[in-house]
Design a protein around this motif. Structure first.
Motif, PDB file in Angstrom:
ATOM      1  N   ASN A 135       6.294  -1.923  -6.679  1.00 25.09           N
ATOM      2  CA  ASN A 135       5.546  -2.043  -7.940  1.00 25.09           C
ATOM      3  C   ASN A 135       4.088  -2.432  -7.725  1.00 25.09           C
ATOM      4  O   ASN A 135       3.492  -3.097  -8.568  1.00 25.09           O
ATOM      5  N   GLY A 136       3.516  -2.047  -6.619  1.00 26.72           N
ATOM      6  CA  GLY A 136       2.099  -2.281  -6.381  1.00 26.72           C
ATOM      7  C   GLY A 136       1.280  -1.192  -7.058  1.00 26.72           C
ATOM      8  O   GLY A 136       1.738  -0.062  -7.230  1.00 26.72           O
ATOM      9  N   THR A 137       0.086  -1.544  -7.476  1.00 29.37           N
ATOM     10  CA  THR A 137      -0.781  -0.553  -8.104  1.00 29.37           C
ATOM     11  C   THR A 137      -2.042  -0.390  -7.270  1.00 29.37           C
ATOM     12  O   THR A 137      -2.532  -1.348  -6.666  1.00 29.37           O
ATOM     13  N   GLN A 163       3.261   2.603   4.819  1.00 27.69           N
ATOM     14  CA  GLN A 163       2.877   1.316   4.244  1.00 27.69           C
ATOM     15  C   GLN A 163       2.444   1.468   2.794  1.00 27.69           C
ATOM     16  O   GLN A 163       2.785   0.638   1.943  1.00 27.69           O
ATOM     17  N   VAL A 164       1.704   2.537   2.489  1.00 29.01           N
ATOM     18  CA  VAL A 164       1.285   2.788   1.109  1.00 29.01           C
ATOM     19  C   VAL A 164       2.504   3.069   0.237  1.00 29.01           C
ATOM     20  O   VAL A 164       2.628   2.546  -0.883  1.00 29.01           O
TER      21      VAL A 164
END
Length: 105
Positions: free
Chosen positions: A26-28, A18-19
């Motif tokens: 493009n998640g930070t 999931q991470v």
């Protein structure tokens, strides 16, 4: 059909995937200091502690407790006797050789 229990290893793999999906989209990830997420404006959130309301009066139930105690004391106490468990003993022949096991009460 019984579902198999998820192990810690499976849970770790699922969280890691999931991470990875989050980062690929493009998640930070923002780093925060330990304990910082539980603070509101740099202070502990005390709104949920529950000391804001005035003390409530309790309803006395002494008569109910007295009635229950009276019912308990009026019943005769009959202790139950523990049943003796059967005992396994061995039977020997005339020469001291074991023949068979027998259950005795």
């Amino acid at each position: 059909m019984i579902k198999p229990k998820t192990t810690k290893k499976d849970t770790r793999k699922e969280l890691e995937s999931q991470v990875d999906q989050f980062i690929k989209a493009n998640g930070t990830i923002q780093q925060v200091n330990m304990g910082e997420s539980g603070l509101v404006d740099g202070k502990y959130n005390t709104s949920h502690i529950g000391f804001n309301e005035p003390k409530q009066e309790r309803t006395p139930l002494n008569h109910v407790v007295a009635a229950i105690q009276q019912k308990k004391s009026s019943k005769p106490f009959a202790p139950t006797q523990a049943k003796k468990k059967p005992k396994k003993t061995i039977i020997y022949d005339d020469f001291g050789e074991p023949l068979r096991w027998v259950w005795e009460e």
